[in-house]
Every structure is written in structure tokens, then in C-alpha cells.
Design a protein around this motif. Sequence first.
Motif, PDB file in Angstrom:
ATOM      1  N   CYS A 150     114.985  59.266  86.292  1.00 22.34           N
ATOM      2  CA  CYS A 150     113.772  59.759  85.623  1.00 22.34           C
ATOM      3  C   CYS A 150     112.529  59.013  86.110  1.00 22.34           C
ATOM      4  O   CYS A 150     111.482  59.619  86.344  1.00 22.34           O
ATOM      5  CB  CYS A 150     113.894  59.610  84.110  1.00 22.34           C
ATOM      6  SG  CYS A 150     115.094  60.738  83.379  1.00 22.34           S
ATOM      7  N   VAL A 151     112.651  57.703  86.261  1.00 26.07           N
ATOM      8  CA  VAL A 151     111.530  56.901  86.764  1.00 26.07           C
ATOM      9  C   VAL A 151     111.144  57.352  88.172  1.00 26.07           C
ATOM     10  O   VAL A 151     109.962  57.568  88.471  1.00 26.07           O
ATOM     11  CB  VAL A 151     111.871  55.396  86.746  1.00 26.07           C
ATOM     12  CG1 VAL A 151     110.832  54.583  87.497  1.00 26.07           C
ATOM     13  CG2 VAL A 151     112.012  54.898  85.319  1.00 26.07           C
ATOM     14  N   LEU A 152     112.135  57.501  89.052  1.00 28.68           N
ATOM     15  CA  LEU A 152     111.853  57.922  90.427  1.00 28.68           C
ATOM     16  C   LEU A 152     111.239  59.316  90.463  1.00 28.68           C
ATOM     17  O   LEU A 152     110.329  59.574  91.262  1.00 28.68           O
ATOM     18  CB  LEU A 152     113.124  57.868  91.276  1.00 28.68           C
ATOM     19  CG  LEU A 152     113.683  56.471  91.532  1.00 28.68           C
ATOM     20  CD1 LEU A 152     115.007  56.557  92.285  1.00 28.68           C
ATOM     21  CD2 LEU A 152     112.683  55.620  92.300  1.00 28.68           C
ATOM     22  N   GLU A 153     111.727  60.205  89.627  1.00 24.56           N
ATOM     23  CA  GLU A 153     111.172  61.560  89.580  1.00 24.56           C
ATOM     24  C   GLU A 153     109.708  61.523  89.135  1.00 24.56           C
ATOM     25  O   GLU A 153     108.861  62.225  89.692  1.00 24.56           O
ATOM     26  CB  GLU A 153     111.992  62.432  88.627  1.00 24.56           C
ATOM     27  CG  GLU A 153     111.559  63.865  88.586  1.00 24.56           C
ATOM     28  CD  GLU A 153     111.743  64.606  89.894  1.00 24.56           C
ATOM     29  OE1 GLU A 153     110.940  65.522  90.168  1.00 24.56           O
ATOM     30  OE2 GLU A 153     112.679  64.287  90.655  1.00 24.56           O
ATOM     31  N   ASN A 154     109.401  60.681  88.156  1.00 20.85           N
ATOM     32  CA  ASN A 154     108.016  60.570  87.690  1.00 20.85           C
ATOM     33  C   ASN A 154     107.106  59.917  88.726  1.00 20.85           C
ATOM     34  O   ASN A 154     105.907  60.207  88.765  1.00 20.85           O
ATOM     35  CB  ASN A 154     107.951  59.810  86.367  1.00 20.85           C
ATOM     36  CG  ASN A 154     108.481  60.635  85.221  1.00 20.85           C
ATOM     37  OD1 ASN A 154     108.332  61.847  85.203  1.00 20.85           O
ATOM     38  ND2 ASN A 154     109.109  59.980  84.265  1.00 20.85           N
ATOM     39  N   LEU A 155     107.654  59.053  89.572  1.00 17.70           N
ATOM     40  CA  LEU A 155     106.854  58.428  90.626  1.00 17.70           C
ATOM     41  C   LEU A 155     106.300  59.449  91.609  1.00 17.70           C
ATOM     42  O   LEU A 155     105.252  59.229  92.206  1.00 17.70           O
ATOM     43  CB  LEU A 155     107.682  57.386  91.391  1.00 17.70           C
ATOM     44  CG  LEU A 155     107.797  56.023  90.747  1.00 17.70           C
ATOM     45  CD1 LEU A 155     108.733  55.137  91.561  1.00 17.70           C
ATOM     46  CD2 LEU A 155     106.440  55.360  90.624  1.00 17.70           C
ATOM     47  N   ARG A 156     106.988  60.562  91.770  1.00 17.42           N
ATOM     48  CA  ARG A 156     106.518  61.601  92.696  1.00 17.42           C
ATOM     49  C   ARG A 156     105.114  62.076  92.337  1.00 17.42           C
ATOM     50  O   ARG A 156     104.333  62.423  93.208  1.00 17.42           O
ATOM     51  CB  ARG A 156     107.454  62.798  92.683  1.00 17.42           C
ATOM     52  CG  ARG A 156     108.784  62.528  93.274  1.00 17.42           C
ATOM     53  CD  ARG A 156     109.682  63.737  93.085  1.00 17.42           C
ATOM     54  NE  ARG A 156     111.058  63.348  93.267  1.00 17.42           N
ATOM     55  CZ  ARG A 156     111.774  63.673  94.317  1.00 17.42           C
ATOM     56  NH1 ARG A 156     111.263  64.408  95.254  1.00 17.42           N
ATOM     57  NH2 ARG A 156     113.016  63.269  94.425  1.00 17.42           N
ATOM     58  N   PHE A 157     104.816  62.104  91.045  1.00 16.12           N
ATOM     59  CA  PHE A 157     103.510  62.576  90.611  1.00 16.12           C
ATOM     60  C   PHE A 157     102.384  61.619  90.986  1.00 16.12           C
ATOM     61  O   PHE A 157     101.221  61.995  90.973  1.00 16.12           O
ATOM     62  CB  PHE A 157     103.506  62.815  89.094  1.00 16.12           C
ATOM     63  CG  PHE A 157     104.442  63.909  88.675  1.00 16.12           C
ATOM     64  CD1 PHE A 157     104.173  65.234  88.970  1.00 16.12           C
ATOM     65  CD2 PHE A 157     105.616  63.609  88.007  1.00 16.12           C
ATOM     66  CE1 PHE A 157     105.040  66.245  88.594  1.00 16.12           C
ATOM     67  CE2 PHE A 157     106.492  64.612  87.616  1.00 16.12           C
ATOM     68  CZ  PHE A 157     106.198  65.935  87.919  1.00 16.12           C
TER      69      PHE A 157
END
Length: 84
Positions: A57-64
Motif C-alpha cells: 500500500c505504501v509503495l502504491e501510494n508513492l506512485r502519486f
Amino acid sequence: MKLNACQFVSGIAYTKIAQKMTEEEFDATFTYTLDMLLATMAEEPEIDPEKFFGMACVLENLRFFSPVLYGALKQKPGEDKNLG
């Protein structure tokens, strides 16, 4: 300029890399790096599944934050756009 995930992660602190990349190249490489980190973690048997899903979830949010990181790396040292 094509970089592998390790080169990108180790070199991201240096603004010279971002200065030579377009925002689209940076975003593609950043996304690729996050995908590789996630894939590597998924293949590691010692990683606790609960922690894996949290980190995913953290890595996915970093994309933004790719445009923000790109802008920060493009900024010249000592330059503060907020003080403008």
C-alpha cells in the motif's frame, strides 16, 4: 537514458539524473522501480504477509508522488520555489 532499479534507487538523490530525464521518463522509471521492489518483496519467503500488504500500500501510494519528487530533484540546490 535507461537505468535498472538499483541504479535508479541509488542515484535518485543526485539531481543530475533528474535533470537529464523528462518527467515521463522519470515517472516510468520510478514506477518500474516500485514494481521491482514489490516483486522482490513478494518473492521473499521471510516477509510477513501482513507487513507485505502494508508495504504494498505504501509503495502504491508513492506512485502519486512521482511529479513531486521529479520537481524536487529538478530544483537547483539552494533554490526554494516557495520563497519565490
